[in-house]
Design an enzyme around this catalytic site. Sequence first.
Site, mmCIF file in Angstrom:
data_model
loop_
_atom_site.group_PDB
_atom_site.id
_atom_site.type_symbol
_atom_site.label_atom_id
_atom_site.label_comp_id
_atom_site.label_asym_id
_atom_site.label_seq_id
_atom_site.Cartn_x
_atom_site.Cartn_y
_atom_site.Cartn_z
ATOM 1 N N SER A 170 1.381 -44.506 32.285
ATOM 2 C CA SER A 170 0.275 -44.328 33.217
ATOM 3 C C SER A 170 -0.226 -42.893 33.152
ATOM 4 O O SER A 170 0.496 -41.980 32.753
ATOM 5 C CB SER A 170 0.738 -44.621 34.640
ATOM 6 O OG SER A 170 1.604 -43.581 35.104
ATOM 7 N N ASP A 171 -1.476 -42.694 33.556
ATOM 8 C CA ASP A 171 -1.903 -41.334 33.847
ATOM 9 C C ASP A 171 -1.093 -40.876 35.057
ATOM 10 O O ASP A 171 -0.556 -41.697 35.812
ATOM 11 C CB ASP A 171 -3.401 -41.288 34.133
ATOM 12 C CG ASP A 171 -3.985 -39.900 33.919
ATOM 13 O OD1 ASP A 171 -3.211 -38.922 33.871
ATOM 14 O OD2 ASP A 171 -5.214 -39.781 33.799
ATOM 15 N N TRP A 172 -1.007 -39.574 35.245
ATOM 16 C CA TRP A 172 -0.128 -39.019 36.272
ATOM 17 C C TRP A 172 -0.642 -39.400 37.663
ATOM 18 O O TRP A 172 -1.660 -38.901 38.140
ATOM 19 C CB TRP A 172 -0.028 -37.509 36.101
ATOM 20 C CG TRP A 172 1.122 -37.067 35.247
ATOM 21 C CD1 TRP A 172 2.035 -36.093 35.559
ATOM 22 C CD2 TRP A 172 1.521 -37.558 33.958
ATOM 23 N NE1 TRP A 172 2.966 -35.955 34.551
ATOM 24 C CE2 TRP A 172 2.675 -36.849 33.556
ATOM 25 C CE3 TRP A 172 1.032 -38.538 33.112
ATOM 26 C CZ2 TRP A 172 3.336 -37.079 32.360
ATOM 27 C CZ3 TRP A 172 1.681 -38.777 31.899
ATOM 28 C CH2 TRP A 172 2.822 -38.052 31.534
ATOM 29 N N GLY A 185 -1.363 -42.601 38.298
ATOM 30 C CA GLY A 185 -2.278 -43.711 38.064
ATOM 31 C C GLY A 185 -1.701 -45.089 38.325
ATOM 32 O O GLY A 185 -2.422 -46.084 38.195
#
Length: 805
Positions: free
Chosen positions: A288-290, A292
Amino acid sequence: MATKLKDRESIREILGEMTVEEKARLVTGGSSFGTVSMEKYGIPAALLIDAGGGVNLRQYLSNLLNTGVLKARNGIDGSMGTLSNLVYLMDHMEEPEKLDENERELLENFLIYLRKFVPCGDMPSCFPVNSLLASTWNPETILETGRQVGKEASAFGVDMLLGTPCINIQRDPRGGRGFECYSEDPYLISQLAYHYCLGVQEQGVVADVKHFAVNNQETNRQTIDVKISERAMREIYLPGFQACVQKGGVKNVMTSYNWIHGVAAAHNQWLIQDVLRGEWGFDGFVVSDWGGVYDQVKALKAGNDLCMPGPRSVECIVEAVQNGRLEEKKLDEAVENFLKVLLEMPVMKGRKYTDIDSEEARKAAYRAAAEGIVLLKNEGVLPLKETQGISFFGAYSKRFVESGVGSGRVHTNKTSSLIETAGKIAGRDRVYVDEIGEHTAAVVYTLFSAGQEGADRESLQIASRDKEEFLELAREAHGKGIPAILVLNIAGPVELLELAHHADAILLVYFPGQEGAHVVGDMLYGRVNPSGKLAQTFPRHLYDCPAYDNFPGENETVTYGEGIFVGYRYYDRHRIEPLYPFGYGLSYTTFALSGLRLSGEEFPYECGTFTVCVDITNTGDRAGAETIQLYLRDEVSVQMKPEKELKAFQKVFLEPGETKTVTLTLTRESLSSFDEELGKWVCEPGYFTVLVGTSSRNLPLSARFQAVGENPYAYGAETEYKKIARTPQALKVLLDTIPEEILSEEQVKRQTAYIAFRFTLKEAFETYVAPKLESKEAKELFGLLCKRLRQLDAAENRYKEEEVF
């Protein structure tokens, strides 16, 4: 004793021994930029750091603090909430006297720690941002940049480089992270970006492509819901990711913050399971994006393997497995996907590099900037003679902004000076700062316009103070017979119309990395011949932009109303003249194209390829490079298509007077578009125009070929009437859509084809259609046919109504 991780076979054994909680912990971040360590199974923590333009030391320090390797006495623990404190610290690496005692102590300890990995003590190198890399239009240059970034990451002990590359489409020039992205064009991205993956992973470091998918703005980036057609997704926003997976072999894909039709990207099974893994065959792991992942269970169900950052509670995952909301099999898949890639990281296999080669990296950074900087205007003033002096104006002429703000920021002491470079070439006595001297032959003003992660630009306007400064400088210089040169140290397109009118030459440098000023200095004096080409359109006005009415959306929803008409596709369709078109860029030499030839008159697209050859000659007096660009126009198609689309290109280096033949290749994919009703990519037979030139608005050569193959629609512009009439559905569509004006007496008399058309319909209907239809359907279609035939008969005035059948 527990099984130790050593190869892929051991993963299955470890899964059999792990508890559900251990599995859940393993796929949930262990620190701000690191994964969980489990010594019991021989599983180390991996370090995941941004490095699109060079290793991000701020994130590096954050992780050391977050894991307790380093400690700060001022309460900074390296968590995501304290990153801004670390930005201040890193910004003053070269000015430690501006830090307090605790900050200086932390900085000194950090530098000591880094020397354990990099004995030479050098800081990371800073490479050009992706918008400049894409402007090179040269895969080999991007490959070499990726190699150097990968080498330095290996030396610093980084296991996976985030944003290598970041390839989201530059949908709107106001997008805050546009400088981190490659282009507005999916084909250009798909031919360039995957080379960065290859370069990084050659060094034993895992590359990461982001942000998957349609992450094109910073406004409400964690809540914005994107409404987009599947065709636009497939044709515009996904091809770059597919290339990085299938051609670049990237081992990690990062999901984005945004939502797509009400489903978060990290929770999106269609995106991750169906497309990424199912259609493209991705075999790595998804992170995931941080921040996200908004629901850990939904993310795991969808195939988002690793949730970052950590630490984060895993109770919800354990409970979901226990109560049956999450199959343990899905959790096992996530663990296995992650461990398969962990096995290939330096933390498991060992680092390939234990120090950095700053000179080798410097050469790569210089080459990338030299090939990517774009000469937008030149009224015969450049290059200057090496005996001519220059006066430099503007704060950013003293030092360029070399990297962007946010995850792509590179903190380093490696830099270059435009003023010093000019002084070494022309002599220090011929270089002036903020004044016009007796030896001044040109004035240079560096204009800066910011872009950053976390915020979009409100407009494309230049700061009024900067605008007035340049206009006043240009007027003063012109009054003395001295040309004014504008250097654009900017994140993306700005409204330049008035400034461009008063500038005698314009260089676009974006955020050019550590060697940017050296390159610009050499370029001003002709030691480097510009060869960059725009990878994004520069509009005259913001209101000309494709997404002007649909950016950044409202009520946390954004509609991609422009569909596939992004970038130059939109400007072409609406006949809007940009300030500088896609693919544009000048040189100090001149080129001529000739001899366009095709491999044949027909292209059987079901098998083989089709080639286009063109000759290019350097007609000037100095060596240089030009980029040959091939665009295709589908002359007649069922689907609405752009006027033209980039389908091939090649950068060519030529000595004065030299001629080379460039061969460009087309494939079935070159002709394809995505049909949502059919749910697949399709090609249509018919004629295509090949357009060849040096920008999207300079295409002097053209030729035509016929694509031959199965028609997915079975009917097209050249289908015989008899074939149409044999199929009830097609016949009804045809009868419904015959324009009334063609039924006038004058038209029918002049176009005898309609007489034959009438009898063809009658014969085909009686023979093929009527016997196949139910009575009610037959009568309805029969009535429509009779109506049309009566119109034709009345107009022709030859038959009586009762004689039709």
